[in-house]
Design a protein around this motif. Structure first.
Motif, PDB file in Angstrom:
ATOM      1  N   ARG A 117       0.826  -1.222   0.000  1.00 54.40           N
ATOM      2  CA  ARG A 117       0.000   0.000   0.000  1.00 54.40           C
ATOM      3  C   ARG A 117       0.854   1.264   0.000  1.00 54.40           C
ATOM      4  NH1 ARG A 117      -5.477   1.129   1.148  1.00 54.40           N
ATOM      5  NH2 ARG A 117      -5.803   3.186   2.024  1.00 54.40           N
ATOM      6  N   GLU A 121      -0.282   3.765  -6.628  1.00 57.23           N
ATOM      7  CA  GLU A 121      -1.406   2.849  -6.802  1.00 57.23           C
ATOM      8  C   GLU A 121      -1.196   1.819  -7.907  1.00 57.23           C
ATOM      9  OE1 GLU A 121      -6.212   2.824  -7.628  1.00 57.23           O
ATOM     10  OE2 GLU A 121      -5.152   4.715  -7.443  1.00 57.23           O
ATOM     11  N   ASP A 232      -9.650  -1.847  -3.067  1.00 53.55           N
ATOM     12  CA  ASP A 232      -8.619  -1.249  -2.223  1.00 53.55           C
ATOM     13  C   ASP A 232      -8.592   0.260  -2.411  1.00 53.55           C
ATOM     14  OD1 ASP A 232      -6.771  -1.999  -0.239  1.00 53.55           O
ATOM     15  OD2 ASP A 232      -6.035  -3.608  -1.520  1.00 53.55           O
ATOM     16  N   ARG A 233      -8.332   0.965  -1.310  1.00 51.51           N
ATOM     17  CA  ARG A 233      -8.311   2.430  -1.298  1.00 51.51           C
ATOM     18  C   ARG A 233      -9.677   2.975  -1.740  1.00 51.51           C
ATOM     19  NH1 ARG A 233      -2.093   4.125  -2.879  1.00 51.51           N
ATOM     20  NH2 ARG A 233      -1.230   2.044  -3.027  1.00 51.51           N
ATOM     21  N   GLU A 235     -11.813   4.674  -0.253  1.00 55.25           N
ATOM     22  CA  GLU A 235     -12.076   6.069   0.092  1.00 55.25           C
ATOM     23  C   GLU A 235     -11.517   7.018  -0.967  1.00 55.25           C
ATOM     24  OE1 GLU A 235      -8.271   4.637   1.756  1.00 55.25           O
ATOM     25  OE2 GLU A 235     -10.330   3.918   1.860  1.00 55.25           O
ATOM     26  N   ASP A 236     -10.386   6.635  -1.582  1.00 54.40           N
ATOM     27  CA  ASP A 236      -9.831   7.449  -2.660  1.00 54.40           C
ATOM     28  C   ASP A 236     -10.699   7.369  -3.916  1.00 54.40           C
ATOM     29  OD1 ASP A 236      -7.741   8.089  -0.984  1.00 54.40           O
ATOM     30  OD2 ASP A 236      -6.392   6.560  -1.797  1.00 54.40           O
ATOM     31  N   LEU A 237     -11.206   6.177  -4.198  1.00 55.51           N
ATOM     32  CA  LEU A 237     -12.082   6.013  -5.361  1.00 55.51           C
ATOM     33  C   LEU A 237     -13.348   6.860  -5.226  1.00 55.51           C
ATOM     34  CD1 LEU A 237     -11.844   2.148  -5.891  1.00 55.51           C
ATOM     35  CD2 LEU A 237     -11.007   3.896  -7.470  1.00 55.51           C
ATOM     36  N   ALA A 239     -13.736   9.536  -3.580  1.00 55.18           N
ATOM     37  CA  ALA A 239     -13.423  10.964  -3.636  1.00 55.18           C
ATOM     38  C   ALA A 239     -13.174  11.464  -5.054  1.00 55.18           C
ATOM     39  CB  ALA A 239     -12.206  11.262  -2.764  1.00 55.18           C
ATOM     40  N   GLN A 240     -12.966  10.556  -5.997  1.00 59.13           N
ATOM     41  CA  GLN A 240     -12.680  10.955  -7.377  1.00 59.13           C
ATOM     42  C   GLN A 240     -13.971  11.203  -8.152  1.00 59.13           C
ATOM     43  OE1 GLN A 240     -10.231   8.116  -9.452  1.00 59.13           O
ATOM     44  NE2 GLN A 240      -8.910   7.765  -7.681  1.00 59.13           N
ATOM     45  N   GLY A 243     -14.572   8.167 -10.146  1.00 59.73           N
ATOM     46  CA  GLY A 243     -14.405   6.945  -9.367  1.00 59.73           C
ATOM     47  C   GLY A 243     -15.070   5.727  -9.979  1.00 59.73           C
ATOM     48  N   THR A 246     -13.079   4.636 -13.002  1.00 56.81           N
ATOM     49  CA  THR A 246     -11.808   4.071 -12.542  1.00 56.81           C
ATOM     50  C   THR A 246     -12.008   2.660 -12.005  1.00 56.81           C
ATOM     51  OG1 THR A 246     -10.957   6.270 -11.972  1.00 56.81           O
ATOM     52  CG2 THR A 246      -9.882   4.376 -10.935  1.00 56.81           C
ATOM     53  N   THR A 247     -13.096   2.447 -11.285  1.00 57.88           N
ATOM     54  CA  THR A 247     -13.391   1.117 -10.747  1.00 57.88           C
ATOM     55  C   THR A 247     -13.608   0.112 -11.865  1.00 57.88           C
ATOM     56  OG1 THR A 247     -14.344   2.006  -8.716  1.00 57.88           O
ATOM     57  CG2 THR A 247     -15.038  -0.206  -9.369  1.00 57.88           C
TER      58      THR A 247
END
Length: 299
Positions: A117, A121, A232-233, A235-237, A239-240, A243, A246-247
């Motif tokens: 981590r 990324e 994973d991450r 919370e970052d996804l 916030a984008q 998102g 990206t997923t």
């Protein structure tokens, strides 16, 4: 030394402890006995540590650095021992003591503060996926592990109960349960899986650059194991602005890199995200529940 459980462990086990469970109260004494029996020298308790076990950095009588891990029965430490013994250090931390007291593991020392981590990324996903691939082996004959069908069956019952108590989650629960039924109808393979794989479960080592720790092993198809890595991450996804896109790209990239069917990976990612979100809501973590269920809605 006083073996005080880290706050993170106390909080996490408190969420799942059955009535009358006294494992945390007995833990300091159990740790003292485990150290004395093995003639270990204690360096420190790992903090914040994990959510299901006490991890103590120690040295053996000959000076070898090691990790002493103590876990309650509900964390299935004996299944972890069996999986680590079967992997025999291939892609995972190595057992230093194959047979010992129930709930106590003596393990190879890795670098506990350096996980995948910590990498950027894209690099983290690449290294984590490569580590996971090495773990996907044929299970031992007469394996002592749950199957994906058994584990998700238990989880499904809890999801249905939560949907009745919290009707706002019912639509996503219904979709997740339908996906599970379809996926279990024709699994493409049965492999020994890590069971709870994510970037923070891959630590820097000496024998190999990266090794997996903390399995909750299960037997089933590879897409089930990879599904946890997709989010994973999270919370970052969330916030984008991009998102969701990206997923979907992450699902495609991971499926292609590990030769896993993309739709099966998407289905298991959906089920596992909804299950985790529902569980978070049930134990009083509304923010985590919100993040996970929003992520699931993108799938």
């Amino acid at each position: 030394m006083v073996f005080e459980p880290p706050k993170r462990l106390v909080r996490a086990l408190g969420e799942t402890a059955p009535d009358g469970d006294d494992w945390l109260e007995e833990l300091p004494g159990a740790a003292q006995r485990a150290v004395a029996l093995r003639e270990l020298t204690v360096e420190r308790v790992q903090v914040p540590g994990g959510r299901s076990s006490l991890v103590v950095l120690v040295r053996a009588a000959d000076g070898t650095p090691a990790v002493l891990k103590l876990a309650p029965g509900r964390a299935r430490p004996e299944a972890e021992r069996a999986a680590l013994a079967h992997w025999a250090g291939r892609g995972a931390v190595q057992l230093l003591e194959p047979f010992s007291a129930e709930g106590v593991l003596l393990l190879e020392r890795l670098h506990p503060d350096v996980s995948v981590r910590s990498l950027p990324e894209a690099k983290a996903l690449l290294e984590a996926a490569g580590t996971l691939r090495r773990l996907w082996v044929e299970p031992p004959a007469g394996f002592p592990f749950e199957t994906v069908a058994e584990r998700t069956g238990r989880q499904s019952e809890a999801m249905r109960a939560r949907a009745q108590a919290a009707p706002e989650v019912a639509p996503l629960v219904d979709v997740a349960l339908a996906a599970r039924e379809e996926l279990l109808a024709a699994p493409p393979e049965h492999r020994l899986l890590h069971g709870t794989f994510r970037q923070s479960k891959v630590l820097a080592g000496e024998r190999m650059p990266w090794l997996a720790v903390g399995p909750d092993p299960v037997v089933g198809e590879c897409a089930f194991d990879l599904a946890r890595l997709v989010r994973d991450r999270v919370e970052d996804l969330i916030a984008q602005p991009s998102g969701a896109a990206t997923t979907r790209r992450r699902v495609k990239r991971l499926a292609e890199s590990l030769d896993v069917d993309q739709e099966r990976l998407r289905g298991w990612t959906l089920f596992r995200a909804v299950e985790s979100g529902v569980r978070a809501g049930r134990v009083g973590r509304p923010r985590d529940a919100e993040l996970l269920l929003e992520f699931a809605s993108w799938l």
